[in-house]
Motif scaffolding. Structure first.
Motif, PDB file in Angstrom:
ATOM      1  N   CYS A  79       0.831  -1.207   0.000  1.00  8.76           N
ATOM      2  CA  CYS A  79       0.000   0.000   0.000  1.00  8.76           C
ATOM      3  C   CYS A  79       0.866   1.257   0.000  1.00  8.76           C
ATOM      4  O   CYS A  79       0.554   2.231  -0.691  1.00  8.76           O
ATOM      5  CB  CYS A  79      -0.947   0.003   1.200  1.00  8.76           C
ATOM      6  SG  CYS A  79      -2.240  -1.242   1.087  1.00  8.76           S
ATOM      7  N   ALA A  82       2.349   1.723  -3.481  1.00  6.69           N
ATOM      8  CA  ALA A  82       1.310   2.192  -4.399  1.00  6.69           C
ATOM      9  C   ALA A  82       0.994   3.662  -4.155  1.00  6.69           C
ATOM     10  O   ALA A  82       0.845   4.442  -5.105  1.00  6.69           O
ATOM     11  CB  ALA A  82       0.050   1.339  -4.247  1.00  6.69           C
ATOM     12  N   ALA A  83       0.903   4.067  -2.893  1.00  6.00           N
ATOM     13  CA  ALA A  83       0.622   5.465  -2.566  1.00  6.00           C
ATOM     14  C   ALA A  83       1.763   6.364  -3.026  1.00  6.00           C
ATOM     15  O   ALA A  83       1.528   7.446  -3.584  1.00  6.00           O
ATOM     16  CB  ALA A  83       0.386   5.617  -1.062  1.00  6.00           C
ATOM     17  N   LYS A  85       3.830   5.802  -5.505  1.00 15.25           N
ATOM     18  CA  LYS A  85       3.781   5.883  -6.954  1.00 15.25           C
ATOM     19  C   LYS A  85       2.660   6.803  -7.410  1.00 15.25           C
ATOM     20  O   LYS A  85       2.818   7.574  -8.361  1.00 15.25           O
ATOM     21  CB  LYS A  85       3.632   4.492  -7.570  1.00 15.25           C
ATOM     22  CG  LYS A  85       4.888   3.679  -7.493  1.00 15.25           C
ATOM     23  CD  LYS A  85       4.780   2.392  -8.274  1.00 15.25           C
ATOM     24  CE  LYS A  85       6.107   1.674  -8.187  1.00 15.25           C
ATOM     25  NZ  LYS A  85       6.466   1.050  -9.417  1.00 15.25           N
ATOM     26  N   ALA A  86       1.516   6.754  -6.740  1.00 12.93           N
ATOM     27  CA  ALA A  86       0.399   7.619  -7.100  1.00 12.93           C
ATOM     28  C   ALA A  86       0.770   9.084  -6.873  1.00 12.93           C
ATOM     29  O   ALA A  86       0.454   9.939  -7.710  1.00 12.93           O
ATOM     30  CB  ALA A  86      -0.841   7.250  -6.281  1.00 12.93           C
ATOM     31  N   ARG A  87       1.451   9.369  -5.780  1.00 11.56           N
ATOM     32  CA  ARG A  87       1.882  10.754  -5.515  1.00 11.56           C
ATOM     33  C   ARG A  87       2.877  11.208  -6.578  1.00 11.56           C
ATOM     34  O   ARG A  87       2.827  12.341  -7.037  1.00 11.56           O
ATOM     35  CB  ARG A  87       2.483  10.854  -4.120  1.00 11.56           C
ATOM     36  CG  ARG A  87       1.457  11.019  -3.030  1.00 11.56           C
ATOM     37  CD  ARG A  87       2.094  11.419  -1.703  1.00 11.56           C
ATOM     38  NE  ARG A  87       2.946  10.387  -1.136  1.00 11.56           N
ATOM     39  CZ  ARG A  87       2.503   9.355  -0.425  1.00 11.56           C
ATOM     40  NH1 ARG A  87       1.221   9.226  -0.168  1.00 11.56           N
ATOM     41  NH2 ARG A  87       3.344   8.458   0.044  1.00 11.56           N
ATOM     42  N   THR A  89       3.095  10.185  -9.631  1.00 12.85           N
ATOM     43  CA  THR A  89       2.365  10.361 -10.880  1.00 12.85           C
ATOM     44  C   THR A  89       1.667  11.718 -10.904  1.00 12.85           C
ATOM     45  O   THR A  89       1.620  12.377 -11.929  1.00 12.85           O
ATOM     46  CB  THR A  89       1.332   9.240 -11.046  1.00 12.85           C
ATOM     47  OG1 THR A  89       2.009   7.984 -11.048  1.00 12.85           O
ATOM     48  CG2 THR A  89       0.539   9.390 -12.322  1.00 12.85           C
ATOM     49  N   ARG A  90       1.150  12.137  -9.743  1.00 18.57           N
ATOM     50  CA  ARG A  90       0.470  13.433  -9.650  1.00 18.57           C
ATOM     51  C   ARG A  90       1.456  14.576  -9.453  1.00 18.57           C
ATOM     52  O   ARG A  90       1.070  15.727  -9.470  1.00 18.57           O
ATOM     53  CB  ARG A  90      -0.523  13.411  -8.483  1.00 18.57           C
ATOM     54  CG  ARG A  90      -1.710  12.497  -8.707  1.00 18.57           C
ATOM     55  CD  ARG A  90      -2.780  12.727  -7.674  1.00 18.57           C
ATOM     56  NE  ARG A  90      -2.270  12.761  -6.314  1.00 18.57           N
ATOM     57  CZ  ARG A  90      -2.364  11.795  -5.417  1.00 18.57           C
ATOM     58  NH1 ARG A  90      -2.969  10.684  -5.743  1.00 18.57           N
ATOM     59  NH2 ARG A  90      -1.897  11.926  -4.196  1.00 18.57           N
TER      60      ARG A  90
END
Length: 94
Positions: A79, A82-83, A85-87, A89-90
């Motif tokens: 988790c 994933a978090a 990587k999401a940050r 990406t943004r």
């Protein structure tokens, strides 16, 4: 099935009725669904024990409960990755 009556403030009852209506449920069905989402400590312990038995069977190794407790938090690490990587990406930093 036995049932019971719960006295709630009118505002809470109205809120539950609105939530239930949005989901196409009765208040009873909504409360049952909410209760199912939040297991008791005993239910969580039972699930944990069952999950550990599955892991032991699948990997074929007798891991003790103490060893499980000391093992890395694999799900938590996944988790976190994933978090992160999401940050990225943004384009934001935590």
């Amino acid at each position: 099935m036995a049932s019971t009556t719960i006295q709630l403030p009118r505002e809470v009852r109205n809120h539950l009725a609105e939530l239930a209506g949005e989901r196409g449920l009765s208040i009873r069905q909504l409360v049952e669904a909410l209760a199912a989402e939040y297991p008791t400590a005993a239910q969580r312990a039972e699930r944990l024990a069952a999950d550990r038995e599955v892991v032991r069977r699948v990997i074929g190794v007798g891991i003790s409960d103490e060893e499980f407790d000391q093992a890395p938090d694999v799900r938590g690490n996944i988790c976190k990755v994933a978090a992160d990587k999401a940050r990225m990406t943004r384009g934001t930093v935590a």
